[in-house]
Design a protein around this motif. Structure first.
Motif, short mmCIF file in Angstrom:
data_model
loop_
_atom_site.label_atom_id
_atom_site.label_comp_id
_atom_site.label_asym_id
_atom_site.label_seq_id
_atom_site.Cartn_x
_atom_site.Cartn_y
_atom_site.Cartn_z
N GLN A 305 0.76 -1.10 -0.02
CA GLN A 305 -0.01 0.04 -0.13
C GLN A 305 0.73 1.21 0.02
N GLU A 306 1.99 1.26 0.89
CA GLU A 306 2.87 2.46 0.84
C GLU A 306 3.53 2.53 -0.43
N LYS A 307 3.72 1.65 -1.20
CA LYS A 307 4.53 1.69 -2.55
C LYS A 307 3.62 2.26 -3.38
N ALA A 308 2.34 1.73 -3.47
CA ALA A 308 1.30 2.29 -4.23
C ALA A 308 1.28 3.72 -4.23
N LEU A 309 1.34 4.28 -2.94
CA LEU A 309 1.02 5.75 -2.64
C LEU A 309 2.26 6.45 -3.26
N ALA A 315 3.58 9.74 -10.06
CA ALA A 315 3.07 10.21 -11.10
C ALA A 315 2.41 11.75 -11.09
N LEU A 316 1.91 12.16 -9.86
CA LEU A 316 1.40 13.45 -9.72
C LEU A 316 2.63 14.33 -10.02
N ARG A 317 3.78 13.91 -9.51
CA ARG A 317 5.06 15.14 -9.73
C ARG A 317 5.37 14.85 -11.10
#
Length: 319
Positions: A305-309, A315-317
């Motif tokens: 889950q942390e890796k996904a975040l 991706a946002l950056r």
């Protein structure tokens, strides 16, 4: 031949010794300055430090003889007067005392043969120069021809932690089977020497005991780098706190301190905490600063889950 010429011819022919030059001090030196110079040179050329070294032994004798004269008010006054007359003699073209023009006999100790004295450190003779002027024995002579002399200086080391040096306080050490309790002022430095008077070897024939010189050795502390009275330490900061900002408690030598970390703090950022460094040994109440070097720590063993975040953030950056 005149009576005056006979007196000059029969006076002892000895070489003048510059005791001030031997000790490396000016002629205007104070008693404390003379004592300090003597102690330094005596330790440097002591036979125990330089075994089987004739040059060091001779230098040790010269240093002791110079101190014998310059540390005694009456002997120093007589020696200074001799020096002034001898200097005028040299300026007049003379080559050595006792030959043609310099009345050496007026300074000679009557009834004393040259080279017959004992020095305060046992067994060895004073120079002919000293014996001619002061009778070979100098001051401090006791009944029966025995002469008072200072005892041998001792050397010792005392290990301290950085906290010990920071706080100061009483410490106990054993030297030659004797337990000594001393007080260390806050702010001591590595290699610093403390002198305890009359805690060394016993004096001879009623003379004063020697001194004990204690060298302080500070153990390295992996947390701090010391520069004078300032300290520097690394403070690990989590990636999240460096990005978002927040508060963090830092343990210092004077206790815990809460610091504020601004958002977007880069690794290597330095913070200064005034008055949280090391106390000044010579100036009680004066304290250096503590510099904090913030170092970022990356998270390990991330969950899925942390890796996904993190992937979403990456991706946002990129947009």
């Amino acid at each position: 031949m005149t009576r005056q010429e006979t007196s000059i011819q029969n006076s002892p022919i000895v070489d003048y010794k510059d005791y001030y030059k031997i000790l490396g001090v000016e002629k205007t030196a104070t008693t404390d300055q003379i004592k300090k110079a003597y102690r330094k040179l005596a330790r440097q050329h002591h036979p125990d430090v330089n075994p089987n070294d004739p040059k060091a032994e001779q230098k040790f004798k010269e240093v002791n003889e110079a101190n014998e004269v310059l540390s005694d008010e009456d002997k120093r006054r007589k020696y200074d007067q001799l020096g002034a007359d001898y200097q005028r003699y040299q300026q007049g073209g003379g080559r050595r005392p006792g030959s043609g023009g310099f009345d050496w006999s007026q300074y000679s100790q009557q009834g004393s043969g040259a080279g017959g004295g004992q020095d305060p450190f046992g067994g060895t003779d004073f120079s002919d120069f000293f014996s001619s002027i002061f009778g070979g024995m100098g001051g401090g002579q006791r009944a029966g021809g025995q002469r008072a002399g200072a005892g041998q200086d001792y050397q010792a080391e005392l290990e301290l932690t950085l906290e010990d040096a920071f706080c100061g306080g009483p410490r106990t050490l054993t030297v030659n089977g004797k337990s000594l309790r001393i007080s260390i002022k806050p702010g001591a430095e590595d290699g610093q020497t403390i002198r305890l008077r009359e805690q060394g070897g016993p004096g001879r024939h009623g003379g004063p005991a020697g001194s004990l010189y204690i060298t302080l050795r500070l153990q390295p502390d992996p947390r701090y780098t010391r520069t004078g009275d300032d300290l520097t330490m690394d403070v690990p900061v989590s990636l999240y706190k460096a990005v978002l900002g927040g508060e963090q408690v830092v343990e210092t030598l004077s206790g815990p301190v809460k610091i504020k970390i601004k958002p977007d703090t880069a690794s290597g950022t330095r913070l200064r905490l005034r008055g949280k460094g090391f106390p000044n040994y010579q100036s009680p109440g004066q304290v250096g600063d503590l510099y904090l070097r913030l170092t970022l720590t990356l998270p390990h063993n991330l969950t899925d889950q942390e890796k996904a975040l993190f992937e979403q953030l990456a991706a946002l950056r990129q947009e």
